[in-house]
Design an enzyme around this catalytic site. Structure first.
Site, PDB file in Angstrom:
ATOM      1  N   ASN A  33      38.870 -11.035  59.518  1.00 26.01           N
ATOM      2  CA  ASN A  33      39.070  -9.616  59.218  1.00 26.01           C
ATOM      3  C   ASN A  33      40.255  -9.148  60.067  1.00 26.01           C
ATOM      4  O   ASN A  33      40.129  -8.940  61.269  1.00 26.01           O
ATOM      5  CB  ASN A  33      37.789  -8.848  59.578  1.00 26.01           C
ATOM      6  CG  ASN A  33      37.907  -7.367  59.282  1.00 26.01           C
ATOM      7  OD1 ASN A  33      38.982  -6.873  58.942  1.00 26.01           O
ATOM      8  ND2 ASN A  33      36.810  -6.656  59.431  1.00 26.01           N
ATOM      9  N   ARG A 117      38.724 -10.600  54.584  1.00 27.41           N
ATOM     10  CA  ARG A 117      38.482  -9.241  54.129  1.00 27.41           C
ATOM     11  C   ARG A 117      39.839  -8.666  53.722  1.00 27.41           C
ATOM     12  O   ARG A 117      40.802  -8.731  54.490  1.00 27.41           O
ATOM     13  CB  ARG A 117      37.903  -8.412  55.265  1.00 27.41           C
ATOM     14  CG  ARG A 117      37.777  -6.969  54.882  1.00 27.41           C
ATOM     15  CD  ARG A 117      37.440  -6.114  56.067  1.00 27.41           C
ATOM     16  NE  ARG A 117      37.255  -4.744  55.638  1.00 27.41           N
ATOM     17  CZ  ARG A 117      37.527  -3.692  56.390  1.00 27.41           C
ATOM     18  NH1 ARG A 117      37.987  -3.856  57.615  1.00 27.41           N
ATOM     19  NH2 ARG A 117      37.316  -2.482  55.929  1.00 27.41           N
ATOM     20  N   HIS A 206      34.053   0.154  51.665  1.00 23.62           N
ATOM     21  CA  HIS A 206      32.796  -0.435  52.165  1.00 23.62           C
ATOM     22  C   HIS A 206      32.026  -1.158  51.059  1.00 23.62           C
ATOM     23  O   HIS A 206      30.808  -1.319  51.150  1.00 23.62           O
ATOM     24  CB  HIS A 206      31.835   0.643  52.744  1.00 23.62           C
ATOM     25  CG  HIS A 206      32.317   1.324  53.976  1.00 23.62           C
ATOM     26  ND1 HIS A 206      32.140   2.675  54.181  1.00 23.62           N
ATOM     27  CD2 HIS A 206      32.953   0.851  55.072  1.00 23.62           C
ATOM     28  CE1 HIS A 206      32.650   3.009  55.346  1.00 23.62           C
ATOM     29  NE2 HIS A 206      33.156   1.918  55.908  1.00 23.62           N
ATOM     30  N   ARG A 267      37.206  11.314  61.219  1.00 26.92           N
ATOM     31  CA  ARG A 267      37.732  11.759  59.910  1.00 26.92           C
ATOM     32  C   ARG A 267      36.951  12.964  59.404  1.00 26.92           C
ATOM     33  O   ARG A 267      35.730  13.020  59.549  1.00 26.92           O
ATOM     34  CB  ARG A 267      37.633  10.626  58.879  1.00 26.92           C
ATOM     35  CG  ARG A 267      38.554   9.480  59.184  1.00 26.92           C
ATOM     36  CD  ARG A 267      38.348   8.342  58.209  1.00 26.92           C
ATOM     37  NE  ARG A 267      38.091   7.105  58.931  1.00 26.92           N
ATOM     38  CZ  ARG A 267      37.606   5.991  58.390  1.00 26.92           C
ATOM     39  NH1 ARG A 267      37.320   5.948  57.104  1.00 26.92           N
ATOM     40  NH2 ARG A 267      37.402   4.922  59.127  1.00 26.92           N
ATOM     41  N   GLU A 410      28.739  -7.813  56.470  1.00 29.79           N
ATOM     42  CA  GLU A 410      29.902  -7.990  55.591  1.00 29.79           C
ATOM     43  C   GLU A 410      30.499  -9.388  55.746  1.00 29.79           C
ATOM     44  O   GLU A 410      30.971  -9.973  54.774  1.00 29.79           O
ATOM     45  CB  GLU A 410      30.949  -6.912  55.898  1.00 29.79           C
ATOM     46  CG  GLU A 410      30.499  -5.544  55.396  1.00 29.79           C
ATOM     47  CD  GLU A 410      31.112  -4.377  56.147  1.00 29.79           C
ATOM     48  OE1 GLU A 410      30.798  -4.215  57.345  1.00 29.79           O
ATOM     49  OE2 GLU A 410      31.893  -3.625  55.548  1.00 29.79           O
TER      50      GLU A 410
END
Ligand code: ADP
Length: 423
Positions: A33, A117, A206, A267, A410
């Site tokens: 990743n 990823r 996601h 965010r 993940e």
């Protein structure tokens, strides 16, 4: 791959290849990743899906770079050394994996495949894919959609190709799972030409996590995924909620970028779009400054003025800090509203899943989100909910909706797709 599978030979063991000379070799898959200045990795033994080693390369191209490597069952080792680019980072990862003392591979020939990823697959990828030159062209075409993320992912892939030119590589996209959304969920109410010209639309992110936990939920409930209406809440530093109807994503809270949806660590989540020109005018901000304000200085951090980390927010709110409590309340309210909206979108809800850092660990967030949703058939058991980081059902006896906490994974999902597609 250094060895060629025997023509027509099929292993009786899933996850194993029969290689030249009938040597039965365990499949080992490296998952990578890549961020712009970091690289996370995990090496899986796909025979039993266990993690053999993992690590993190930090501050690539910046002073103070280092690699932290952990062989499962041993203490982490840290090597502080200049790491000017991703090529050097990959070399250090491969050296660590084959190191005599801390490594887990006797040679790189033991490595079967590498899974990456990749953040954005645009409309080109609705599932994971084996990487080749044509696929890489498409990944590069998606760069304008994810200018901060895709270039780093591409650097990681190219660095592996340079180090191991013949190894099969697979790309697993954050956006792919959401490509099943219908147009009424992904087209924005702006002139349609922008969709045609610039591919402006909701993509969602996601996806690997929402896919993983929705499948696991069906397994836990012993029901076919095709029959279930599930709302999955991935709540971490970045958060998104997805409506999974019959196994497919039909709507998700993140949008064209991962800025949309619920309040996050730094965010803003959804705001009135007219807020942007208003704040820009009042504060004399450039477009880049506005972008940074909404992505890096808003959310839990912006509202509380304390931290982007929910643990700090919970602790400050517990001591009576009003803005920390307000930030917590906004997050819980946002998530609750999305659950209601997605139950309406699917015409019902059978299961509600909490995952990622906040979803797996914060009992108070789960309790506050579910409070008042009894009318939807959602009722949690306070005692069962009083835990963290475990896979379990937390709904009360008689709750119509199954409420589940499922730690996301993940990396394992990427390893599984790599095993499925690499050969
Ligand atoms: P990322 O989106 O970066 O992958 P994570 O999924 O790791 O993030 O989630 C990080 C968030 O999880 C942080 O806000 C952190 O405070 C929160 N978190 C982790 N442990 C706990 C805990 N015990 N209680 C509350 N929040 C927690």
């Amino acid at each position: 791959m250094n060895t060629t599978p025997l023509a027509g030979a099929k292993s009786p063991f899933p996850g194993r290849l029969i290689l030249e000379g009938q040597v039965d070799q365990v499949m080992k898959i490296l998952v990578i990743n890549c961020g712009s200045s970091s690289l996370k990795y995990q090496l899986f033994d796909m025979d039993n899906e266990s993690v053999l080693a993992k690590g993190l390369v930090e501050r690539i191209g910046i002073e103070g770079s280092q690699i932290k490597h952990t062989k499962t069952g041993m203490d982490a080792v840290v090597n502080q050394t200049p790491i000017p680019d991703h090529k050097v980072a990959i070399k250090l990862v491969l050296d660590a994996l084959t190191d005599k003392q801390h490594g887990v591979l006797s040679s790189l020939s033991e490595l079967s495949a590498v899974g990456h990823r990749v953040v954005h697959g645009g409309e080109d990828f609705a599932s994971s894919v084996k990487l080749d030159a044509k696929v890489m062209e498409a990944v590069k075409r998606c760069v304008p959609l994810a200018p901060l993320h895709n270039p780093a992912n591409i650097m990681g892939i190219e660095a592996v190709t340079a180090a191991l030119p013949n190894i099969p590589q697979v790309g697993v996209f954050d956006t792919a799972f959401h490509q099943t959304m219908p147009p009424h969920a992904f087209i924005y109410g702006v002139p349609y030409g922008y969709y045609e010209k610039y591919k402006v639309r909701r993509y969602g992110f996601h996806g690997t996590s929402h896919f993983f936990v929705s499948r696991r939920a069906a397994e836990m409930l012993g029901q076919p995924i095709e029959k279930l209406k599930i709302v999955t809440c991935h709540l971490g530093n970045g958060s998104s909620i997805t409506a999974v109807d019959g196994g497919k994503s039909i709507d998700t809270s993140m949008g064209f970028t991962p800025l949309a949806g619920v309040l996050m660590g730094t965010r803003s989540g959804d705001v009135d779009p007219a807020l942007l020109p208003f704040i820009a005018n009042m504060e004399k901000l450039s477009v880049a400054e506005l972008d940074s304000l909404l992505n890096k200085k808003s959310g839990l951090l912006g509202v509380s003025g304390i931290s982007s980390d929910l643990r700090d927010i919970e602790s400050a709110a517990g001591k009576g800090d009003k803005r920390a409590k307000l930030a917590e309340d906004i997050l819980n309210y946002d998530v609750k509203k999305y659950i209601g909206a997605y139950a309406a979108a699917m015409g019902g809800i059978d299961a509600l899943v909490f995952t990622a850092g906040v979803g797996e660990n914060s009992a108070s967030t789960r309790a506050a989100v579910c409070e008042g949703l009894e009318f939807l058939g959602i009722k949690i058991d306070a005692q069962k909910n009083d835990m963290r980081g475990k896979e379990m059902e937390i709904s009360a006896a008689g709750s119509k909706v199954h409420v589940l906490v499922i730690p996301t994974n993940e990396e394992l999902m990427i390893a599984r797709d790599t095993k499925r597609l690499a050969f």
